[in-house]
Design an enzyme around this catalytic site. Structure first.
Site, PDB file in Angstrom:
ATOM      1  N   PRO A 148      58.072  46.459  41.027  1.00 42.69           N
ATOM      2  CA  PRO A 148      58.294  45.303  41.891  1.00 42.69           C
ATOM      3  C   PRO A 148      59.733  45.135  42.376  1.00 42.69           C
ATOM      4  O   PRO A 148      60.678  45.347  41.603  1.00 42.69           O
ATOM      5  CB  PRO A 148      57.909  44.116  40.984  1.00 42.69           C
ATOM      6  CG  PRO A 148      56.953  44.699  40.010  1.00 42.69           C
ATOM      7  CD  PRO A 148      57.378  46.115  39.794  1.00 42.69           C
ATOM      8  N   ASN A 149      59.839  44.784  43.639  1.00 42.39           N
ATOM      9  CA  ASN A 149      61.108  44.455  44.317  1.00 42.39           C
ATOM     10  C   ASN A 149      61.977  45.661  44.651  1.00 42.39           C
ATOM     11  O   ASN A 149      62.989  45.519  45.343  1.00 42.39           O
ATOM     12  CB  ASN A 149      61.919  43.421  43.521  1.00 42.39           C
ATOM     13  CG  ASN A 149      61.161  42.126  43.350  1.00 42.39           C
ATOM     14  OD1 ASN A 149      60.698  41.572  44.330  1.00 42.39           O
ATOM     15  ND2 ASN A 149      60.997  41.666  42.125  1.00 42.39           N
TER      16      ASN A 149
ATOM     17  N   ARG B 299      68.689  44.145  48.719  1.00 44.38           N
ATOM     18  CA  ARG B 299      68.693  43.342  47.502  1.00 44.38           C
ATOM     19  C   ARG B 299      69.998  43.563  46.726  1.00 44.38           C
ATOM     20  O   ARG B 299      70.352  44.713  46.440  1.00 44.38           O
ATOM     21  CB  ARG B 299      67.515  43.855  46.686  1.00 44.38           C
ATOM     22  CG  ARG B 299      67.310  43.252  45.366  1.00 44.38           C
ATOM     23  CD  ARG B 299      66.192  43.986  44.625  1.00 44.38           C
ATOM     24  NE  ARG B 299      65.941  43.260  43.392  1.00 44.38           N
ATOM     25  CZ  ARG B 299      65.385  43.801  42.334  1.00 44.38           C
ATOM     26  NH1 ARG B 299      64.992  45.060  42.344  1.00 44.38           N
ATOM     27  NH2 ARG B 299      65.202  43.075  41.262  1.00 44.38           N
TER      28      ARG B 299
ATOM     29  N   TYR C  76      72.564  46.891  42.747  1.00 51.48           N
ATOM     30  CA  TYR C  76      71.596  47.981  42.925  1.00 51.48           C
ATOM     31  C   TYR C  76      72.035  49.059  43.922  1.00 51.48           C
ATOM     32  O   TYR C  76      71.328  50.047  44.098  1.00 51.48           O
ATOM     33  CB  TYR C  76      70.241  47.394  43.340  1.00 51.48           C
ATOM     34  CG  TYR C  76      69.650  46.472  42.288  1.00 51.48           C
ATOM     35  CD1 TYR C  76      69.371  46.948  41.012  1.00 51.48           C
ATOM     36  CD2 TYR C  76      69.400  45.130  42.559  1.00 51.48           C
ATOM     37  CE1 TYR C  76      68.848  46.114  40.032  1.00 51.48           C
ATOM     38  CE2 TYR C  76      68.866  44.289  41.586  1.00 51.48           C
ATOM     39  CZ  TYR C  76      68.603  44.786  40.324  1.00 51.48           C
ATOM     40  OH  TYR C  76      68.088  43.968  39.357  1.00 51.48           O
TER      41      TYR C  76
ATOM     42  N   ASN D 278      60.940  53.616  37.366  1.00 52.16           N
ATOM     43  CA  ASN D 278      61.751  52.415  37.271  1.00 52.16           C
ATOM     44  C   ASN D 278      60.763  51.255  37.378  1.00 52.16           C
ATOM     45  O   ASN D 278      60.305  50.930  38.475  1.00 52.16           O
ATOM     46  CB  ASN D 278      62.788  52.343  38.392  1.00 52.16           C
ATOM     47  CG  ASN D 278      63.662  51.102  38.261  1.00 52.16           C
ATOM     48  OD1 ASN D 278      63.331  50.184  37.500  1.00 52.16           O
ATOM     49  ND2 ASN D 278      64.749  51.063  39.014  1.00 52.16           N
TER      50      ASN D 278
ATOM     51  N   ALA E  81      61.235  44.605  36.846  1.00 48.47           N
ATOM     52  CA  ALA E  81      61.140  43.589  35.793  1.00 48.47           C
ATOM     53  C   ALA E  81      59.936  43.790  34.868  1.00 48.47           C
ATOM     54  O   ALA E  81      59.909  43.229  33.767  1.00 48.47           O
ATOM     55  CB  ALA E  81      61.100  42.190  36.418  1.00 48.47           C
TER      56      ALA E  81
ATOM     57  N   HIS F 176      60.404  44.572  31.129  1.00 50.25           N
ATOM     58  CA  HIS F 176      60.736  43.629  30.067  1.00 50.25           C
ATOM     59  C   HIS F 176      59.529  42.923  29.449  1.00 50.25           C
ATOM     60  O   HIS F 176      59.678  42.232  28.463  1.00 50.25           O
ATOM     61  CB  HIS F 176      61.734  42.591  30.627  1.00 50.25           C
ATOM     62  CG  HIS F 176      62.849  43.233  31.402  1.00 50.25           C
ATOM     63  ND1 HIS F 176      63.722  44.134  30.827  1.00 50.25           N
ATOM     64  CD2 HIS F 176      63.213  43.166  32.710  1.00 50.25           C
ATOM     65  CE1 HIS F 176      64.580  44.560  31.754  1.00 50.25           C
ATOM     66  NE2 HIS F 176      64.291  43.993  32.909  1.00 50.25           N
TER      67      HIS F 176
ATOM     68  N   ASP G 195      50.944  50.712  28.013  1.00 48.25           N
ATOM     69  CA  ASP G 195      49.733  51.397  27.543  1.00 48.25           C
ATOM     70  C   ASP G 195      49.284  52.461  28.541  1.00 48.25           C
ATOM     71  O   ASP G 195      48.897  53.562  28.144  1.00 48.25           O
ATOM     72  CB  ASP G 195      48.592  50.385  27.338  1.00 48.25           C
ATOM     73  CG  ASP G 195      48.730  49.608  26.040  1.00 48.25           C
ATOM     74  OD1 ASP G 195      49.587  49.965  25.206  1.00 48.25           O
ATOM     75  OD2 ASP G 195      47.964  48.639  25.852  1.00 48.25           O
TER      76      ASP G 195
ATOM     77  N   GLU H  74      62.341  56.671  31.765  1.00 44.04           N
ATOM     78  CA  GLU H  74      62.547  55.322  32.314  1.00 44.04           C
ATOM     79  C   GLU H  74      63.944  55.279  32.935  1.00 44.04           C
ATOM     80  O   GLU H  74      64.920  55.643  32.283  1.00 44.04           O
ATOM     81  CB  GLU H  74      62.429  54.316  31.162  1.00 44.04           C
ATOM     82  CG  GLU H  74      62.690  52.892  31.554  1.00 44.04           C
ATOM     83  CD  GLU H  74      62.718  51.966  30.319  1.00 44.04           C
ATOM     84  OE1 GLU H  74      62.171  52.320  29.250  1.00 44.04           O
ATOM     85  OE2 GLU H  74      63.324  50.894  30.443  1.00 44.04           O
TER      86      GLU H  74
ATOM     87  N   HIS I 215      66.803  52.955  35.238  1.00 42.62           N
ATOM     88  CA  HIS I 215      67.267  51.697  35.830  1.00 42.62           C
ATOM     89  C   HIS I 215      68.538  51.971  36.619  1.00 42.62           C
ATOM     90  O   HIS I 215      69.439  52.655  36.119  1.00 42.62           O
ATOM     91  CB  HIS I 215      67.541  50.643  34.753  1.00 42.62           C
ATOM     92  CG  HIS I 215      66.315  50.335  33.971  1.00 42.62           C
ATOM     93  ND1 HIS I 215      65.308  49.553  34.483  1.00 42.62           N
ATOM     94  CD2 HIS I 215      65.903  50.748  32.755  1.00 42.62           C
ATOM     95  CE1 HIS I 215      64.332  49.492  33.598  1.00 42.62           C
ATOM     96  NE2 HIS I 215      64.661  50.206  32.542  1.00 42.62           N
TER      97      HIS I 215
ATOM     98  N   ARG J 208      73.736  42.933  31.380  1.00 38.19           N
ATOM     99  CA  ARG J 208      73.334  41.811  32.240  1.00 38.19           C
ATOM    100  C   ARG J 208      72.759  40.678  31.373  1.00 38.19           C
ATOM    101  O   ARG J 208      73.200  40.497  30.246  1.00 38.19           O
ATOM    102  CB  ARG J 208      72.340  42.333  33.284  1.00 38.19           C
ATOM    103  CG  ARG J 208      72.962  43.451  34.161  1.00 38.19           C
ATOM    104  CD  ARG J 208      72.008  43.973  35.194  1.00 38.19           C
ATOM    105  NE  ARG J 208      71.628  42.919  36.155  1.00 38.19           N
ATOM    106  CZ  ARG J 208      70.595  43.025  36.993  1.00 38.19           C
ATOM    107  NH1 ARG J 208      69.854  44.126  37.003  1.00 38.19           N
ATOM    108  NH2 ARG J 208      70.316  42.043  37.824  1.00 38.19           N
TER     109      ARG J 208
HETATM  110  C1  DQA Z   1      66.015  47.291  37.301  1.00 39.08           C
HETATM  111  C2  DQA Z   1      66.484  46.280  36.257  1.00 39.08           C
HETATM  112  C3  DQA Z   1      65.442  45.203  36.042  1.00 39.08           C
HETATM  113  O1  DQA Z   1      65.894  44.257  35.074  1.00 39.08           O
HETATM  114  C4  DQA Z   1      65.175  44.463  37.340  1.00 39.08           C
HETATM  115  O2  DQA Z   1      64.170  43.492  37.143  1.00 39.08           O
HETATM  116  C5  DQA Z   1      64.854  45.376  38.458  1.00 39.08           C
HETATM  117  C6  DQA Z   1      65.620  46.603  38.604  1.00 39.08           C
HETATM  118  C7  DQA Z   1      67.113  48.310  37.649  1.00 39.08           C
HETATM  119  O3  DQA Z   1      66.783  49.302  38.304  1.00 39.08           O
HETATM  120  O4  DQA Z   1      68.288  48.118  37.306  1.00 39.08           O
HETATM  121  O5  DQA Z   1      64.015  45.074  39.309  1.00 39.08           O
HETATM  122  O6  DQA Z   1      64.907  47.999  36.774  1.00 39.08           O
END
Ligand code: DQA
Length: 148
Positions: A9-10, A17, A22, A73, A76, A79, A86, A97, A99, A106
């Protein structure tokens, strides 16, 4: 060899953003860089992004039997998404993983990843280079490269 690159997401908003956190690269730019790396390494990259947890899980279930590893990635979902964890674990594939930001530098709630325990490893805070590092590492391992 096929590697799935999944963004949660996002992450479709990259480039707009919070650039200070980022970076200024867009998701299509990031996907293009990874495609080029894939060509160099001789592997197919299948990229997917969704803002929907269910769609990400559907993608994993549909494509994992044809794949050799996953770079994700989870945004959110990192978390709190036990269903994503799963789904990833059920594939039996090596998962890295990634980020863009350093999740340990943070807000406190970002410092916990429910995905990390089932991942081969985690890269956090290296920006877009983290994806490239994850891809090279994953492919190197899958190809059985030694360090000599
Ligand atoms: C993220 C870190 C996450 O906490 C955040 O919600 C993101 C981006 C990162 O790439 O740093 O959407 O995964």
């Amino acid at each position: 060899m096929k590697i799935l690159v999944i963004n949660g997401p996002n992450l479709n908003m990259l480039g707009k953003r919070n650039k200070a956190i980022y970076g200024d690269k867009t998701l299509p730019q990031l996907d293009a860089v990874l495609k080029k790396q894939g060509e160099r390494l001789g592997v197919d990259i299948v990229s997917f992004q969704s803002n929907s947890e269910g769609k990400i899980i559907d993608f994993i279930q549909t494509h994992s039997s044809q794949a050799d590893g996953i770079i994700i990635n989870p945004g959110a979902l990192t978390h709190y998404s036990f269903s994503l964890r799963d789904a990833l674990a059920d594939t039996g594939l090596p998962v890295i993983e990634v980020h863009l930001s350093n999740i340990y530098a943070r807000e406190d709630w970002r410092a916990e990843s429910v995905i990390a325990p089932i991942a081969k490893g985690q890269i956090s805070g290296l920006g877009w280079r983290g994806y490239v590092a994850g891809l090279r590492t994953l492919v190197g391992e899958l190809k059985g490269e030694t360090w000599e």
